[in-house]
Design a protein around this motif. Structure first.
Motif, PDB file in Angstrom:
ATOM      1  N   UNK A  44       0.985  -1.155   0.014  1.00 38.21           N
ATOM      2  CA  UNK A  44      -0.078  -0.020   0.022  1.00 38.21           C
ATOM      3  C   UNK A  44       0.868   1.175  -0.150  1.00 38.21           C
ATOM      4  N   UNK A  45       0.712   2.254  -0.956  1.00 38.78           N
ATOM      5  CA  UNK A  45       1.402   3.390  -0.667  1.00 38.78           C
ATOM      6  C   UNK A  45       0.298   4.544  -0.297  1.00 38.78           C
ATOM      7  N   UNK A  46       0.584   5.708  -0.047  1.00 37.27           N
ATOM      8  CA  UNK A  46       0.147   6.694   0.460  1.00 37.27           C
ATOM      9  C   UNK A  46      -0.469   7.540  -0.603  1.00 37.27           C
ATOM     10  N   UNK A  47      -1.739   8.017  -0.753  1.00 38.16           N
ATOM     11  CA  UNK A  47      -1.991   8.776  -1.845  1.00 38.16           C
ATOM     12  C   UNK A  47      -1.810  10.343  -1.465  1.00 38.16           C
ATOM     13  N   UNK A  48      -2.178  11.328  -2.186  1.00 32.81           N
ATOM     14  CA  UNK A  48      -2.100  12.766  -1.849  1.00 32.81           C
ATOM     15  C   UNK A  48      -2.968  13.248  -0.843  1.00 32.81           C
ATOM     16  N   UNK A  49      -4.002  12.354  -0.555  1.00 29.68           N
ATOM     17  CA  UNK A  49      -4.988  12.646   0.485  1.00 29.68           C
ATOM     18  C   UNK A  49      -4.631  11.792   1.698  1.00 29.68           C
ATOM     19  N   UNK A  50      -3.664  11.263   1.804  1.00 33.70           N
ATOM     20  CA  UNK A  50      -3.218  10.666   3.136  1.00 33.70           C
ATOM     21  C   UNK A  50      -3.791   9.363   3.221  1.00 33.70           C
ATOM     22  N   UNK A  51      -4.475   8.752   2.171  1.00 30.79           N
ATOM     23  CA  UNK A  51      -5.292   7.652   2.293  1.00 30.79           C
ATOM     24  C   UNK A  51      -4.584   6.569   1.680  1.00 30.79           C
ATOM     25  N   UNK A  52      -4.600   5.262   2.288  1.00 30.34           N
ATOM     26  CA  UNK A  52      -3.678   4.130   1.705  1.00 30.34           C
ATOM     27  C   UNK A  52      -4.341   3.839   0.222  1.00 30.34           C
ATOM     28  N   UNK A  53      -3.292   3.520  -0.729  1.00 30.74           N
ATOM     29  CA  UNK A  53      -3.735   3.410  -1.974  1.00 30.74           C
ATOM     30  C   UNK A  53      -2.980   1.952  -2.281  1.00 30.74           C
ATOM     31  N   UNK A  54      -3.827   1.072  -3.132  1.00 29.41           N
ATOM     32  CA  UNK A  54      -3.281  -0.166  -3.471  1.00 29.41           C
ATOM     33  C   UNK A  54      -2.079  -0.067  -4.476  1.00 29.41           C
ATOM     34  N   UNK A  55      -1.245  -0.908  -4.710  1.00 31.18           N
ATOM     35  CA  UNK A  55      -0.301  -0.815  -5.552  1.00 31.18           C
ATOM     36  C   UNK A  55      -0.771  -1.343  -6.735  1.00 31.18           C
ATOM     37  N   UNK A  56      -0.211  -0.768  -7.671  1.00 25.67           N
ATOM     38  CA  UNK A  56      -0.613  -1.243  -9.225  1.00 25.67           C
ATOM     39  C   UNK A  56      -0.113  -2.797  -9.267  1.00 25.67           C
ATOM     40  N   UNK A  57      -0.436  -3.472 -10.347  1.00 24.98           N
ATOM     41  CA  UNK A  57       0.182  -4.697 -10.882  1.00 24.98           C
ATOM     42  C   UNK A  57       1.258  -4.727 -11.364  1.00 24.98           C
ATOM     43  N   UNK A  58       1.931  -3.628 -12.153  1.00 26.64           N
ATOM     44  CA  UNK A  58       3.091  -3.154 -12.562  1.00 26.64           C
ATOM     45  C   UNK A  58       4.094  -2.972 -11.405  1.00 26.64           C
ATOM     46  N   UNK A  59       3.737  -2.223 -10.377  1.00 23.23           N
ATOM     47  CA  UNK A  59       4.553  -1.927  -9.490  1.00 23.23           C
ATOM     48  C   UNK A  59       5.114  -3.311  -8.656  1.00 23.23           C
ATOM     49  N   UNK A  60       4.152  -4.074  -8.545  1.00 23.19           N
ATOM     50  CA  UNK A  60       4.364  -5.493  -7.717  1.00 23.19           C
ATOM     51  C   UNK A  60       5.271  -6.278  -8.736  1.00 23.19           C
ATOM     52  N   UNK A  61       4.978  -6.066  -9.993  1.00 21.49           N
ATOM     53  CA  UNK A  61       5.687  -7.009 -10.768  1.00 21.49           C
ATOM     54  C   UNK A  61       6.908  -6.718 -10.989  1.00 21.49           C
ATOM     55  N   UNK A  62       7.288  -5.409 -11.040  1.00 22.87           N
ATOM     56  CA  UNK A  62       8.462  -4.772 -11.347  1.00 22.87           C
ATOM     57  C   UNK A  62       9.612  -5.103  -9.802  1.00 22.87           C
ATOM     58  N   UNK A  63       8.881  -4.952  -8.730  1.00 20.32           N
ATOM     59  CA  UNK A  63       9.633  -5.239  -7.437  1.00 20.32           C
ATOM     60  C   UNK A  63       9.797  -6.826  -7.497  1.00 20.32           C
ATOM     61  N   UNK A  64       9.201  -7.802  -7.828  1.00 21.49           N
ATOM     62  CA  UNK A  64       9.311  -9.147  -7.646  1.00 21.49           C
ATOM     63  C   UNK A  64      10.413  -9.464  -8.824  1.00 21.49           C
ATOM     64  N   UNK A  65      10.323  -8.810  -9.897  1.00 24.66           N
ATOM     65  CA  UNK A  65      11.689  -9.297 -10.810  1.00 24.66           C
ATOM     66  C   UNK A  65      12.938  -8.679 -10.611  1.00 24.66           C
ATOM     67  N   UNK A  66      12.916  -7.520  -9.806  1.00 24.78           N
ATOM     68  CA  UNK A  66      14.226  -7.153  -9.501  1.00 24.78           C
ATOM     69  C   UNK A  66      14.655  -7.756  -8.260  1.00 24.78           C
ATOM     70  N   UNK A  67      13.811  -8.293  -7.342  1.00 21.69           N
ATOM     71  CA  UNK A  67      14.164  -9.081  -6.126  1.00 21.69           C
ATOM     72  C   UNK A  67      14.722 -10.255  -6.783  1.00 21.69           C
ATOM     73  N   UNK A  68      13.877 -11.060  -7.560  1.00 19.97           N
ATOM     74  CA  UNK A  68      14.263 -12.402  -8.029  1.00 19.97           C
ATOM     75  C   UNK A  68      15.655 -12.337  -8.536  1.00 19.97           C
ATOM     76  N   UNK A  69      15.978 -11.306  -9.443  1.00 22.85           N
ATOM     77  CA  UNK A  69      17.254 -10.997  -9.957  1.00 22.85           C
ATOM     78  C   UNK A  69      18.474 -10.963  -8.816  1.00 22.85           C
ATOM     79  N   UNK A  70      17.972 -10.316  -7.803  1.00 23.31           N
ATOM     80  CA  UNK A  70      19.030 -10.142  -6.649  1.00 23.31           C
ATOM     81  C   UNK A  70      19.276 -11.558  -6.140  1.00 23.31           C
ATOM     82  N   UNK A  71      18.188 -12.154  -5.832  1.00 25.10           N
ATOM     83  CA  UNK A  71      18.573 -13.546  -5.232  1.00 25.10           C
ATOM     84  C   UNK A  71      19.259 -14.570  -5.978  1.00 25.10           C
ATOM     85  N   UNK A  72      18.903 -14.419  -7.177  1.00 25.02           N
ATOM     86  CA  UNK A  72      19.696 -15.174  -8.285  1.00 25.02           C
ATOM     87  C   UNK A  72      21.170 -14.740  -8.190  1.00 25.02           C
TER      88      UNK A  72
END
Length: 77
Positions: A1-29
């Motif tokens: 969850x990210x914080x939106x401009x109004x201070x409310x929690x915003x769900x992460x987009x599918x792209x942001x999660x995918x990018x994070x997983x790909x970079x993390x898997x590269x780091x693990x490898x």
């Protein structure tokens, strides 16, 4: 969850999660390859190569953290 401009929690987009997983898997490898090659290294150039792999792993993990914290509207590098 990210914080939106109004201070409310915003769900992460599918792209942001995918990018994070790909970079993390590269780091693990890279970390596993660097660690296993470092354990079997007997020459100076093999130790240097293992250290380069471990540095690459650290950079991949840092990029995963950046993509995790990145705002979806910001430009990706």
């Amino acid at each position: 969850m990210t914080m939106g401009t109004n201070g409310q929690a915003q769900p992460r987009s599918r792209r942001a999660r995918r990018d994070t997983i790909m970079w993390a898997l590269g780091g693990v490898l890279f970390a596993s390859a660097g660690t296993t090659s470092l354990m079997k290294a007997d020459a100076r150039h093999l130790v240097a190569g293992s250290c380069i792999l471990l540095i690459a792993a650290a950079l991949f993990v840092a990029r995963a953290i950046i993509s995790l914290r990145r705002d979806d509207d910001a430009n990706s590098w």
